[in-house]
Write a protein that holds these residues in place. Structure first.
Motif, PDB file in Angstrom:
ATOM      1  N   LYS A  91      36.299  27.848  63.905  1.00  0.00           N
ATOM      2  CA  LYS A  91      35.479  28.642  62.992  1.00  0.00           C
ATOM      3  C   LYS A  91      35.721  30.125  63.199  1.00  0.00           C
ATOM      4  O   LYS A  91      35.842  30.888  62.250  1.00  0.00           O
ATOM      5  N   ALA A 124      39.017  31.169  61.815  1.00  0.00           N
ATOM      6  CA  ALA A 124      38.955  31.204  60.356  1.00  0.00           C
ATOM      7  C   ALA A 124      38.190  32.432  59.887  1.00  0.00           C
ATOM      8  O   ALA A 124      38.590  33.106  58.930  1.00  0.00           O
ATOM      9  N   LEU A 125      37.110  32.717  60.585  1.00  0.00           N
ATOM     10  CA  LEU A 125      36.306  33.878  60.211  1.00  0.00           C
ATOM     11  C   LEU A 125      37.120  35.161  60.312  1.00  0.00           C
ATOM     12  O   LEU A 125      37.062  36.019  59.428  1.00  0.00           O
ATOM     13  N   LYS A 178      40.247  35.577  60.003  1.00  0.00           N
ATOM     14  CA  LYS A 178      41.195  35.657  58.893  1.00  0.00           C
ATOM     15  C   LYS A 178      40.466  36.065  57.613  1.00  0.00           C
ATOM     16  O   LYS A 178      40.913  36.933  56.863  1.00  0.00           O
ATOM     17  N   GLN A 179      39.329  35.437  57.381  1.00  0.00           N
ATOM     18  CA  GLN A 179      38.567  35.759  56.181  1.00  0.00           C
ATOM     19  C   GLN A 179      38.174  37.224  56.148  1.00  0.00           C
ATOM     20  O   GLN A 179      38.274  37.882  55.121  1.00  0.00           O
ATOM     21  N   ASP A 183      41.051  39.307  55.160  1.00  0.00           N
ATOM     22  CA  ASP A 183      41.371  39.167  53.732  1.00  0.00           C
ATOM     23  C   ASP A 183      40.381  39.922  52.856  1.00  0.00           C
ATOM     24  O   ASP A 183      40.763  40.743  52.030  1.00  0.00           O
ATOM     25  N   VAL A 184      39.126  39.600  53.056  1.00  0.00           N
ATOM     26  CA  VAL A 184      38.098  40.209  52.202  1.00  0.00           C
ATOM     27  C   VAL A 184      38.094  41.714  52.393  1.00  0.00           C
ATOM     28  O   VAL A 184      37.978  42.481  51.437  1.00  0.00           O
ATOM     29  N   GLN A 227      40.849  43.494  50.525  1.00  0.00           N
ATOM     30  CA  GLN A 227      40.530  43.594  49.097  1.00  0.00           C
ATOM     31  C   GLN A 227      39.457  44.635  48.853  1.00  0.00           C
ATOM     32  O   GLN A 227      39.499  45.384  47.872  1.00  0.00           O
ATOM     33  N   SER A 283      39.045  48.416  46.561  1.00  0.00           N
ATOM     34  CA  SER A 283      37.993  48.731  45.597  1.00  0.00           C
ATOM     35  C   SER A 283      37.346  50.067  45.942  1.00  0.00           C
ATOM     36  O   SER A 283      36.865  50.784  45.068  1.00  0.00           O
ATOM     37  N   PRO A 301      30.298  44.470  46.323  1.00  0.00           N
ATOM     38  CA  PRO A 301      30.102  43.070  46.711  1.00  0.00           C
ATOM     39  C   PRO A 301      31.113  42.604  47.757  1.00  0.00           C
ATOM     40  O   PRO A 301      30.762  41.887  48.681  1.00  0.00           O
ATOM     41  N   LEU A 302      32.341  43.023  47.620  1.00  0.00           N
ATOM     42  CA  LEU A 302      33.356  42.576  48.569  1.00  0.00           C
ATOM     43  C   LEU A 302      33.102  43.156  49.946  1.00  0.00           C
ATOM     44  O   LEU A 302      33.191  42.468  50.958  1.00  0.00           O
ATOM     45  N   GLN A 360      30.271  41.509  51.518  1.00  0.00           N
ATOM     46  CA  GLN A 360      30.658  40.170  51.959  1.00  0.00           C
ATOM     47  C   GLN A 360      31.393  40.259  53.299  1.00  0.00           C
ATOM     48  O   GLN A 360      31.181  39.448  54.194  1.00  0.00           O
ATOM     49  N   LEU A 386      30.373  38.457  56.758  1.00  0.00           N
ATOM     50  CA  LEU A 386      31.283  37.638  57.556  1.00  0.00           C
ATOM     51  C   LEU A 386      31.373  38.181  58.981  1.00  0.00           C
ATOM     52  O   LEU A 386      31.400  37.416  59.952  1.00  0.00           O
TER      53      LEU A 386
END
Lengths: 251, 251
Positions: free
Chosen positions: A165, A168-169, A171-172, A175-176, A179, A183, A189-190, A193, A197
């Motif tokens: 977990k 994975a977190l 990496k997320q 990624d987020v 991005q 912006s 929002p990103l 987010q 995370l």
DNA sequence: TATTTACATTAACGTTACGTAAAGGTTTAT
DNA sequence: ATAAACCTTTACGTAACGTTAATGTAAATA
């Protein structure tokens, strides 16, 4: 068309008790009451009940629904917006609870096999070293020795599941975050987010989550060039961006 | 060391009312009661109170705490596991609520500027077409015409913010899913996280979330080769894996 | 028509974990 | 002696009904 309590209840899918209760608190009163004392509802009451049930589905309290419906000029949208914030806060609370419960379970299980131990050795050594080498002192000053030691203890007891977990977190988040940086809006929002995370990630290492500690950690990402380098690897300014996003998130 | 209500309350950070209440429900009784009627607590009560507060922080009910502490053989871990499931369910409920509230707000705002409209045109056309071409009929049969039309209406009203979120979600789902597939366990943490993300994604298009609809949609991913092809693009078996994960998630 | 059945009513307790008076006794300090 | 600080029990209020209990009324059936 006229309805008695049961008829209306069946039509709308609520109990007769509910209808009497709504009458009692003045939320939905029957159009008239028969000589025998029966409540009689008409079409306009059916409509009003529909409205009530709509807001109820969104989790709005009966009191608030009453206010919304009582004044046609009442700003339903603003109410919903506020309601949304309440819900989000509640979700955060629950997420923190889940986080802590999971850690307690893992701890009490005392799990972590030898094979895991080897597997995570490097990973943990890294994190521990990183934590300790410089931040150990700072964190200790800020949040006390006990917190740090508990944090390290948690780290050493990460299970295979948690390891997955956590990875994975990470990496997320990357990624987020990448991005979100494009912006440009740390309140967007990103970005939020990403902050969310990041909180989940923290929850794996800190004994208990607090907004202050979270914001403090984010500040360190900017203050210390080693962390800054890590976050700015792909895009410069990422560490600062994350700090700002977390500042807003924890506000 | 002996404590009166206030002393103990200050030590542990709870109100005197709380201590009297705990006495009343038999959760924490004083070691003895003075001739004047004062409650007197000893060291073992302090320890017990610490335990109580620990579980309380995890959101466990006083009743359950009582059970945990009453029998030393009581399986605290199993209780926590069950408690965790309850929390997760609660979080799901709240997430669904947030989802629906947000959509209601967006709807009432009637937002979506011309510039957005152009920007999302292709994206929407694609999704709409995909939805309609084949699944339109199937979904219509399964969930009724109204649902589909509402879903499409929602799609056409996606805001810029939502668009960002949706796109990010899609990427996350792909990432987490690919990792999860390698682990091979649709009940594992990564797979369940993928299912969770997929739910959030759905929430942007469906008027209201339901477990049944979610599971049904996942089944379609397997039944229809176009969807299967999309999910299996990188790793064969992904569509089936996702369906299984969602089946467990919605169980 | 007498009786059963179905449906209506109000009243009131139970749910969670205390907060908040109210009314009064005890200990300690001045 | 008196006031301040502490202790006690009792009991209402919270949200949104579920659940009896006791009882009255309308519709259906024998």
């Amino acid at each position: 068309m006229e309805y008695t309590v049961q008829k209306l209840g069946q039509l709308a899918g609520v109990s007769t008790r509910t209808l009497r209760y709504y009458d009692q608190i003045g939320l939905l009163q029957p159009s008239r009451v028969n000589s025998n004392g029966y409540r009689i509802y008409g079409q306009s009451e059916v409509n009003r009940l529909q409205q009530i049930l709509f807001y109820k589905e969104l989790g709005v309290s009966l009191d608030t629904i009453k206010e919304i419906l009582s004044s046609p000029t009442f700003d339903a949208e603003a109410v919903l917006r506020e309601h949304r914030l309440k819900l989000i806060e509640k979700r955060q609370q629950i997420e923190t609870l889940i986080c802590n419960v999971e850690k307690t379970i893992a701890e009490s299980e005392g799990r972590i096999t030898m094979s895991n131990k080897e597997k995570f050795e490097g990973f943990k050594q890294n994190l521990l070293a990183e934590n300790e080498k410089k931040y150990g002192k700072e964190i200790r000053e800020k949040y006390g020795k006990e917190t740090v030691e508990q944090s390290n203890a948690k780290l050493m007891n990460l299970s295979e599941e948690d390891y997955q977990k956590v990875t994975a977190l990470e990496k997320q988040i990357r990624d987020v975050l990448s991005q979100a940086v494009t912006s440009g809006d740390p309140a967007g929002p990103l970005a939020q987010q990403a902050a969310e995370l990041h909180k989940q990630w923290i929850c794996y290492f800190w004994p208990t989550y607090s907004k202050e500690a979270h914001a403090g950690l984010a500040q360190m990402y900017v203050d210390d060039e080693r962390f800054t380098a890590y976050y700015d690897k792909d895009q410069p300014g990422t560490a600062e961006f994350l700090r700002d996003a977390i500042a807003i998130y924890t506000k």
